[in-house]
Design a protein around this motif. Structure first.
Motif, short mmCIF file in Angstrom:
data_model
loop_
_atom_site.label_atom_id
_atom_site.label_comp_id
_atom_site.label_asym_id
_atom_site.label_seq_id
_atom_site.Cartn_x
_atom_site.Cartn_y
_atom_site.Cartn_z
N TRP A 86 3.33 10.58 -29.89
CA TRP A 86 2.06 9.65 -29.11
C TRP A 86 2.73 9.92 -27.46
N TYR A 87 3.85 10.76 -27.00
CA TYR A 87 3.88 10.71 -25.74
C TYR A 87 2.78 12.24 -25.42
N GLY A 88 3.07 12.63 -26.17
CA GLY A 88 2.27 13.93 -26.09
C GLY A 88 0.58 14.19 -26.04
N GLN A 89 0.64 13.15 -26.87
CA GLN A 89 -1.19 12.79 -26.96
C GLN A 89 -1.41 12.16 -25.39
N GLN A 90 -0.17 11.34 -24.98
CA GLN A 90 -1.03 10.28 -23.50
C GLN A 90 -1.02 11.02 -22.16
N ALA A 91 -1.29 12.26 -22.78
CA ALA A 91 -1.17 13.32 -21.55
C ALA A 91 -0.47 12.83 -20.42
N TRP A 92 0.56 13.14 -19.85
CA TRP A 92 1.05 12.69 -18.46
C TRP A 92 1.31 13.60 -18.09
N ASN A 93 0.26 12.96 -16.67
CA ASN A 93 0.53 14.31 -15.90
C ASN A 93 0.12 13.63 -14.18
N ARG A 94 0.01 14.59 -13.31
CA ARG A 94 -0.05 13.82 -12.12
C ARG A 94 -1.75 12.78 -11.40
N ASP A 95 -2.55 13.14 -11.92
CA ASP A 95 -3.77 12.75 -12.60
C ASP A 95 -3.37 10.97 -12.59
N LYS A 96 -3.13 11.14 -13.54
CA LYS A 96 -1.82 9.79 -14.83
C LYS A 96 -1.25 9.23 -13.98
N LEU A 97 -0.07 9.70 -13.17
CA LEU A 97 1.10 8.76 -12.00
C LEU A 97 -0.17 8.70 -11.19
N ALA A 98 -1.12 9.00 -10.47
CA ALA A 98 -1.34 8.64 -8.96
C ALA A 98 -2.40 7.18 -8.97
N ALA A 99 -3.16 7.14 -10.39
CA ALA A 99 -3.97 6.32 -10.86
C ALA A 99 -3.23 5.19 -11.37
N MET A 100 -2.40 4.94 -11.93
CA MET A 100 -0.82 3.30 -11.32
C MET A 100 -0.43 4.25 -9.42
N LEU A 101 -0.39 4.68 -9.62
CA LEU A 101 -0.17 3.95 -7.48
C LEU A 101 -1.29 4.46 -6.47
N ALA A 134 -4.20 0.00 -3.17
CA ALA A 134 -5.17 -0.80 -2.62
C ALA A 134 -4.58 -2.02 -2.76
N TRP A 135 -3.53 -2.63 -3.48
CA TRP A 135 -2.69 -4.14 -3.09
C TRP A 135 -2.48 -4.58 -2.17
N ARG A 136 -1.26 -3.03 -1.10
CA ARG A 136 -1.63 -3.11 -0.07
C ARG A 136 -2.37 -3.54 0.51
N ASP A 137 -2.94 -3.06 0.50
CA ASP A 137 -4.28 -3.01 1.29
C ASP A 137 -5.20 -3.72 1.93
N GLN A 138 -5.31 -4.36 1.00
CA GLN A 138 -5.83 -5.76 0.08
C GLN A 138 -5.59 -7.02 1.18
N HIS A 139 -4.18 -6.84 0.84
CA HIS A 139 -2.93 -8.12 1.55
C HIS A 139 -2.81 -7.68 2.90
N ARG A 140 -2.54 -6.23 3.10
CA ARG A 140 -1.86 -5.55 4.76
C ARG A 140 -0.50 -5.84 4.23
N VAL A 141 0.01 -5.99 3.81
CA VAL A 141 1.40 -5.71 3.55
C VAL A 141 1.97 -3.83 3.48
N VAL A 142 3.11 -4.38 3.81
CA VAL A 142 3.77 -2.97 3.37
C VAL A 142 4.87 -3.52 2.00
N VAL A 143 4.66 -2.45 1.45
CA VAL A 143 5.64 -2.00 0.10
C VAL A 143 6.25 -0.11 0.00
N TRP A 144 7.03 -0.61 -0.65
CA TRP A 144 8.31 0.45 -0.56
C TRP A 144 8.52 0.93 -1.78
N CYS A 145 8.98 1.97 -2.45
CA CYS A 145 8.79 2.06 -4.33
C CYS A 145 10.83 2.92 -3.54
N SER A 146 11.52 0.86 -3.92
CA SER A 146 12.56 1.19 -4.04
C SER A 146 13.89 1.91 -4.88
#
Length: 379
Positions: free
Chosen positions: A280-295, A300-312
């Motif tokens: 299933w992990y192979g079928q999910q095709a995890w790659n850069r584009d998939k990570l990009a969609a999550m980030l 978008a949430w940051r820009d909507q609310h005009r706040v600062v976000v940080w990946c800790s």
């Protein structure tokens, strides 16, 4: 200021804390540019003020010395996220107070970190039993707010607002978003009253993932940073982990990016149950584009609310992940965060996901991982 005097102030501040928790703090100054700049690239220094007394935690291996801090700055890090265990720092007799001797030890360490040009971000860890009480018992929530008031008051006297950031709670570990929000508001309110100019970090419920961040309604305080942790896909980043999902202990050598073809040679080596998850992990095709969609959701949430976000937190358990795959994931994630102007802190300095092995004075740096983070690998 003595702890006794601090506690007298904490009692007088209790009413304000409750109002802040219910209605939000008045809008104030925004997160300073200097703080945002330093939050761009950082490292977690775990096990320095956590698991104290655990004989399996070798201080020479897991705690940084002056040479380590100097090297971290030279490599290119600008902040250090430092966790402490609530049980270690709280007064054993009165849960509303801090242990003054241990606060002195912690404060001296934070000052040392700052002296090497690294912004300390202090975060509270709590075990599951305490978290459950914190989330469900108002008296525990209020006493912990008083604890944070005393702690932040004492540390703010040592380090000014441009030299210290407070993160009130690491990973609430609950599905109850409302209860988590109440705790975050109450603890942040206590810190805001004790340290009016210091930046505060808050997070969503559960384990502070992207989903929890974007479900959070921002507070009425402009000098707040909203954090999230990023370990997707967990079956890659946590392969071989001895905590969390038991199946992870049976995963090894999973590549990144993933595809059915990339996973095919590995499947015969796994037992039947693990094989189905690996396929299933192979079928999910995890790659850069998939990570990009999550980030993109974070941006978008940051820009909507005009706040600062940080990946800790973000990182890969290195024991069983192929080194080239680990480096590829770190590079993709770091570049995607940078492209979206989201600051980050790699997890971790030492231990399972660490950038170094060995003890103080004889560190062995993972040059490939450091370079994947866009930093200057030490000689």
């Amino acid at each position: 200021m003595t702890v006794a005097i601090i506690w007298q102030h904490a009692i007088r501040a209790a009413a304000f804390i409750m109002v802040w928790a219910l209605f939000g703090a008045p809008a104030g100054a925004a997160v300073p540019d200097t703080i945002q700049t330093q939050l761009q690239r950082g490292i977690n220094l775990s096990f320095w003020f956590t698991y104290r007394g655990d004989p399996s935690i070798d201080p020479q291996r897991f705690r940084p010395d002056d040479a380590d801090l100097r090297q971290l700055r030279a490599v290119g890090f600008r902040h250090a996220r430092i966790a402490f265990d609530h049980a270690w720092l709280v007064d054993p007799v009165d849960a509303r107070r801090v242990n003054p001797q241990k606060v002195d030890e912690l404060g001296a360490a934070l000052q040392k970190v700052a002296s090497f040009g690294l912004l300390p971000v202090l975060t509270m860890n709590a075990d599951n039993a305490f978290l459950q009480r914190l989330l469900t018992q108002p008296a525990v929530r209020d006493s912990t707010a008083a604890f944070w008031w005393s702690l932040s008051r004492a540390l703010a006297a040592r380090l000014p607002a441009d030299k210290l950031v407070f993160e009130v709670l690491n990973e609430p570990a609950t599905d109850d978003a409302a209860a988590s929000l109440k705790v975050m508001q109450t603890l942040a309110g206590a810190v805001r009253d004790a340290a009016p100019r210091h930046t505060i970090v808050v997070a969503g419920h559960k384990y502070s993932s992207v989903d929890e961040l974007v479900a959070l309604v921002p507070f009425q305080d402009d000098n707040l940073v909203y954090t999230f942790h990023f370990y997707e896909p967990f079956n890659f980043t946590h392969q071989g982990a001895t905590w969390g999902w038991p199946m992870w202990t049976r995963f090894h050598d999973f590549p990144y990016p993933s595809s059915p073809a990339a996973m095919a040679p590995l499947l015969p080596q796994l037992d039947e149950e693990a094989r189905s998850h690996a396929a299933w992990y192979g079928q999910q095709a995890w790659n850069r584009d998939k990570l990009a969609a999550m980030l993109d959701r974070v941006a978008a949430w940051r820009d909507q609310h005009r706040v600062v976000v940080w990946c800790s937190e973000f990182g890969v358990l290195k024991t069983y992940a192929p080194p080239t795959s680990r480096q590829a994931w770190l590079r993709d994630t770091r570049e995607l965060l940078d492209a979206r102007q989201i600051g980050w802190a790699h997890f971790d300095f030492s231990q399972h996901m660490g950038l170094v092995d060995g003890v103080q004075g004889a560190r062995q740096w993972d040059r490939g991982a450091v370079q994947a983070l866009g930093l200057t690998a030490p000689r």
